[in-house]
Structures are given as C-alpha cells and as structure tokens.
Design an enzyme around this catalytic site. Structure first.
Site, PDB file in Angstrom:
ATOM      1  N   CYS A 109       0.832  -1.214   0.000  1.00 32.99           N
ATOM      2  CA  CYS A 109       0.000   0.000   0.000  1.00 32.99           C
ATOM      3  C   CYS A 109       0.868   1.267   0.000  1.00 32.99           C
ATOM      4  O   CYS A 109       1.456   1.578  -1.018  1.00 32.99           O
ATOM      5  CB  CYS A 109      -0.999  -0.032   1.155  1.00 32.99           C
ATOM      6  SG  CYS A 109      -2.389   1.098   0.856  1.00 32.99           S
ATOM      7  N   HIS A 215      -3.866  -4.872   0.398  1.00 34.85           N
ATOM      8  CA  HIS A 215      -3.427  -5.312   1.727  1.00 34.85           C
ATOM      9  C   HIS A 215      -3.533  -6.829   1.855  1.00 34.85           C
ATOM     10  O   HIS A 215      -4.502  -7.340   2.423  1.00 34.85           O
ATOM     11  CB  HIS A 215      -4.276  -4.634   2.815  1.00 34.85           C
ATOM     12  CG  HIS A 215      -3.930  -3.202   3.043  1.00 34.85           C
ATOM     13  ND1 HIS A 215      -2.856  -2.810   3.818  1.00 34.85           N
ATOM     14  CD2 HIS A 215      -4.501  -2.071   2.590  1.00 34.85           C
ATOM     15  CE1 HIS A 215      -2.784  -1.490   3.829  1.00 34.85           C
ATOM     16  NE2 HIS A 215      -3.774  -1.012   3.093  1.00 34.85           N
ATOM     17  N   GLU A 217      -2.016  -8.709   3.852  1.00 38.32           N
ATOM     18  CA  GLU A 217      -1.955  -9.121   5.268  1.00 38.32           C
ATOM     19  C   GLU A 217      -3.350  -9.177   5.898  1.00 38.32           C
ATOM     20  O   GLU A 217      -3.530  -9.808   6.925  1.00 38.32           O
ATOM     21  CB  GLU A 217      -1.023  -8.178   6.058  1.00 38.32           C
ATOM     22  CG  GLU A 217      -1.634  -6.857   6.494  1.00 38.32           C
ATOM     23  CD  GLU A 217      -1.778  -5.834   5.374  1.00 38.32           C
ATOM     24  OE1 GLU A 217      -1.370  -6.133   4.228  1.00 38.32           O
ATOM     25  OE2 GLU A 217      -2.312  -4.738   5.655  1.00 38.32           O
TER      26      GLU A 217
END
Ligand code: MN
Length: 252
Positions: A109, A215, A217
């Site tokens: 990001c 993202h 994660e």
C-alpha cells in the site's frame, strides 16, 4: 533459525500521550504464518545500517501519505493527509540501503508508493479526483471488511507475483486514495486494476522486490493465495540469510 522480517510501523497519536508508533497486528500474523519472525523497525534518525544487520527481509507497511514535494509536486492536495517527515526520511533511507544490499522487500500500500517515489517515480495525490474513470478503491469501513475482495487485479505472467499466485487474475481488497502515476526507472508493472491503475510492481534487477497496492496481510486468513506473497518473501529471506552467514553478501 527462522528469517527475521523487519516491518515499518506508522505514526499516530494516543489520547494525551503524544505521538505513538502504530501498526495493525495482521502484518505480524502474516509474517508468522509464512514462517518468519517479525520485528518492528520504528522510524528514527538513528541510522539504518545497523538494522540491516538484524533483518533478512523488510516489509514497508501501509499508512498515511508521502510529502508531495518528495516526488516533485508543488502543491498539496486537500485530500493528502498524515504527512510525517520522520517516517518519510526513515523509510527512504531504509529503502536505499536495503536495495543496495539486495535485501528481499515486500512493499504494501503506502509501501509500493515509497518504493516508486524512492526510485524516482510520482504519485496521483488523490485517485478519485485526479484519475478519470477510476474503479472504487475504498473498502467499506466495517471491521472485518478488509478480508473481502472488491476489485480484480490482472497479473503479468513470468513475474515474481505471477509465479507465486499461479494465476493471471486475483481478487483484492482496496483502501488507497493515492496510486502510482509515473513509474520509476527500473520498475516493471506486473498488476493492474480494470481502470489500468498500477496495483503491483517489481524490480527485476533485484532478488525479490515486490510492491502491491492492496493489503494481503488482511486477506491471507480468508484467501490463502495472499499468503503466498509473504511465503515468497520468506523463501528469498531464507536464501539471503544463508548467504549473509557465509559472508557472500554485504550486510551494510
Ligand atoms: Mn485498488
């Protein structure tokens, strides 16, 4: 011994206690799930060479915006927010040193934006107002919503990310109001959204430098393919760590 993966936190505030370092736990969980040991690298001016002696890979995390004059803009868009010279200075210094030492890097990001600007590229300061016909790049705000894909990214074959995913399309979350504009020299675009926005880049000259605008994660627990990006980082970090132990890479 597992590879140690440094993660750069952001900067925020906590009630009346002044500035704090802040980062979602999901980054740590993703590194752990991929077989690494996470360590936070708090932004400071103390120096970055020592940190490179500790880590075997680096994740540049998400967060607020880069100061626009760092990529040549002579204005600050009204939507540009959260500028921190401390974080900018630290991350650009860390990036430069890490690239020189060929440390494996996953840039997420804000991280992909740091990668592009650090190498000489530019950004759209606000996609909704500066990028015509953009698809929606903002996730709903409900807790847990970030695990859901809201747009597709077309992935280039014969790339790091293409090999890791084994597919030419991946569904991603999206929570960025800025994005890459002029690509930095040396970078290769390996992922685009339907509006042709840049969503993934790589640096082919290096062993593993991958930037993604989404993202992973926050998606890996519900969508396993996103864990593969961290697994790819860890595989290269293992190699780097072994080479460092043999003294065949410069750990400056
Ligand atoms: Mn997006």
């Amino acid at each position: 011994m597992k590879p140690v993966i440094g993660i750069t936190p952001g900067i925020g505030a906590f009630e009346n206690r002044g500035e704090i370092f802040r980062m979602e736990i999901s980054y740590v969980q993703a590194v752990e799930a991929a077989g690494g040991v996470p360590i936070l690298l708090p932004p400071s001016g103390a120096g970055v060479a020592e940190l490179l002696g500790i880590v075997d890979g680096i994740i540049f995390s998400g967060g607020a915006d880069i100061r626009p004059d760092r990529y040549g803009d002579d204005y600050v868009h009204e939507k540009t927010y959260g500028i921190s010279d401390l974080r900018d200075d630290f991350e650009f210094a860390l990036l430069e040193a890490a690239l020189r030492a060929d440390v494996p890097i996953l840039a997420i990001c804000r991280g992909i934006q740091v990668l592009n600007v650090g190498l000489g590229g530019t950004l759209y300061q606000d996609v909704p107002t500066e990028y015509p016909n953009a698809v929606r790049h903002s996730q709903p705000w409900e807790i847990g919503s970030f695990e859901h894909p809201i747009h597709d990214v077309a992935i280039e074959r014969d790339s790091l990310i293409g090999d890791l995913l084994g597919t030419t399309t991946v569904g991603t979350n999206s929570a960025h109001h800025q994005s890459l504009k002029r690509l930095a020299p040396g970078l290769r675009v390996v992922g685009r959204s339907a509006d042709q926005g840049i969503e993934a880049v790589e640096l082919p000259d290096k062993r593993f430098v991958l930037g993604v605008q989404w993202h992973p994660e926050k998606m890996f627990q519900a969508h396993e393919e996103h864990l593969r990006l961290f697994a790819g980082l860890l595989a290269e970090a293992r190699t780097y760590k072994a080479q460092k132990a043999l003294g065949t890479v410069a750990a400056d």
